[in-house]
Design an enzyme around this catalytic site. Sequence first.
Site, mmCIF file in Angstrom:
data_model
loop_
_atom_site.group_PDB
_atom_site.id
_atom_site.type_symbol
_atom_site.label_atom_id
_atom_site.label_comp_id
_atom_site.label_asym_id
_atom_site.label_seq_id
_atom_site.Cartn_x
_atom_site.Cartn_y
_atom_site.Cartn_z
ATOM 1 C CG ASN A 9 -1.225 -3.913 -8.231
ATOM 2 O OD1 ASN A 9 -0.417 -4.797 -8.529
ATOM 3 N ND2 ASN A 9 -0.949 -2.627 -8.360
ATOM 4 C CE LYS A 11 0.431 -1.531 -5.230
ATOM 5 N NZ LYS A 11 0.488 -0.217 -4.657
ATOM 6 C CG HIS A 94 0.016 0.976 -10.584
ATOM 7 N ND1 HIS A 94 0.885 1.581 -9.716
ATOM 8 C CD2 HIS A 94 -1.043 0.556 -9.846
ATOM 9 C CE1 HIS A 94 0.378 1.512 -8.492
ATOM 10 N NE2 HIS A 94 -0.793 0.897 -8.546
ATOM 11 C CD GLU A 96 3.119 1.186 -6.667
ATOM 12 O OE1 GLU A 96 3.270 0.016 -7.069
ATOM 13 O OE2 GLU A 96 2.443 1.487 -5.662
ATOM 14 C CD GLU A 166 -4.905 2.463 -8.472
ATOM 15 O OE1 GLU A 166 -5.271 1.750 -7.547
ATOM 16 O OE2 GLU A 166 -3.803 2.335 -9.030
ATOM 17 N N GLY A 172 -1.402 3.604 -0.969
ATOM 18 C CA GLY A 172 -0.533 3.149 0.114
ATOM 19 C C GLY A 172 -0.367 4.144 1.255
ATOM 20 C CB SER A 212 -5.822 4.031 1.108
ATOM 21 O OG SER A 212 -4.457 4.367 1.104
HETATM 22 P P1 PGA Z 1 -3.167 0.449 -2.067
HETATM 23 O O1 PGA Z 1 -2.657 0.357 -3.571
HETATM 24 O O2 PGA Z 1 -4.500 -0.228 -2.001
HETATM 25 O O3 PGA Z 1 -2.111 -0.271 -1.258
HETATM 26 O O4 PGA Z 1 -3.261 1.883 -1.713
HETATM 27 C C1 PGA Z 1 -3.548 0.528 -4.631
HETATM 28 C C2 PGA Z 1 -2.818 0.383 -5.934
HETATM 29 O O5 PGA Z 1 -1.631 0.712 -6.002
HETATM 30 O O6 PGA Z 1 -3.403 -0.059 -6.931
#
Ligand code: PGA
Length: 262
Positions: A9, A11, A94, A96, A166, A172, A212
């Site tokens: 992803n 983003k 997601h 976010e 997730e 993150g 992560s």
């Molecule tokens: P990350 O993000 O690997 O940077 O923790 C995962 C995601 O948001 O799908």
Amino acid sequence: MRKKYVIANFKMNKTDEEIKNYLSTLIPIVVSATSQIVLAVPFVSIKTSVEKVKGSNILIAGQNLNENEFGTFTGEVNGEMLVGVGAESVVVGHSERRNKFNETNEIVNKKIFKALKNSLICVFCVGETLYERKNQLTAQVLQQQISIGLKGLYANELNHIVIAYEPVWAIGTGTIPMDIEILETVKLIRSILTDMYDAKIANEVSVLYGGSVNESNCKKIAKLSGVDGVLVGGVSLVPEKFGQIISAFDIKEKKKLPIEKV
Ligand code: PGA
């Protein structure tokens, strides 16, 4: 049979030019990968990416789609548009999007319908916040996210759904749950699907872990039973590191023992 997925992803990262260069590095690294690789790139780079990955084992996904058919939704993109530029998958729900763009479970449900209508493989993200985990609300939150998110879907439509677990507190942050927490939550997701459908169907849905994931911890995640791959954010931006994560999920052929002479 459940498929393994390793999904990136991006983003809101990388220009079109940067994605072209990224793919030039990644494609040769992953030629013999056995899992399905999916890259969720910014909308504006879907077309370039689709052209660049032709003939490879990589699928291109959108990071979102609008829940409406078409019309006065400035700045939005619908499923038909994604398909029109060659996307074969889309990420929905997601955290976010849920947190920063107020996507409710009901909106996520509508988006999933639109993804299916357009035959897109839908990467459906679910997960609890730290507050919810600390207050033993994980099961309740996942139950709501999944039962509302998949409401109205027929069993045969689940073959276009991949669930990405997730935990919001792992995205993150550099913190990943303990193995047992991942195992138990993935099991919980399958039991929610069993209640909604049946055990056979629940067992056919790929469930991934995300949050992560990096080139070191991926090896132990790959060994967790019932975890069918990963959704990777930050670390997926470096093709060599993403390549290492992909190879952790390769099905390694068992070495054949030499036939003993009698
Ligand atoms: P990350 O993000 O690997 O940077 O923790 C995962 C995601 O948001 O799908």
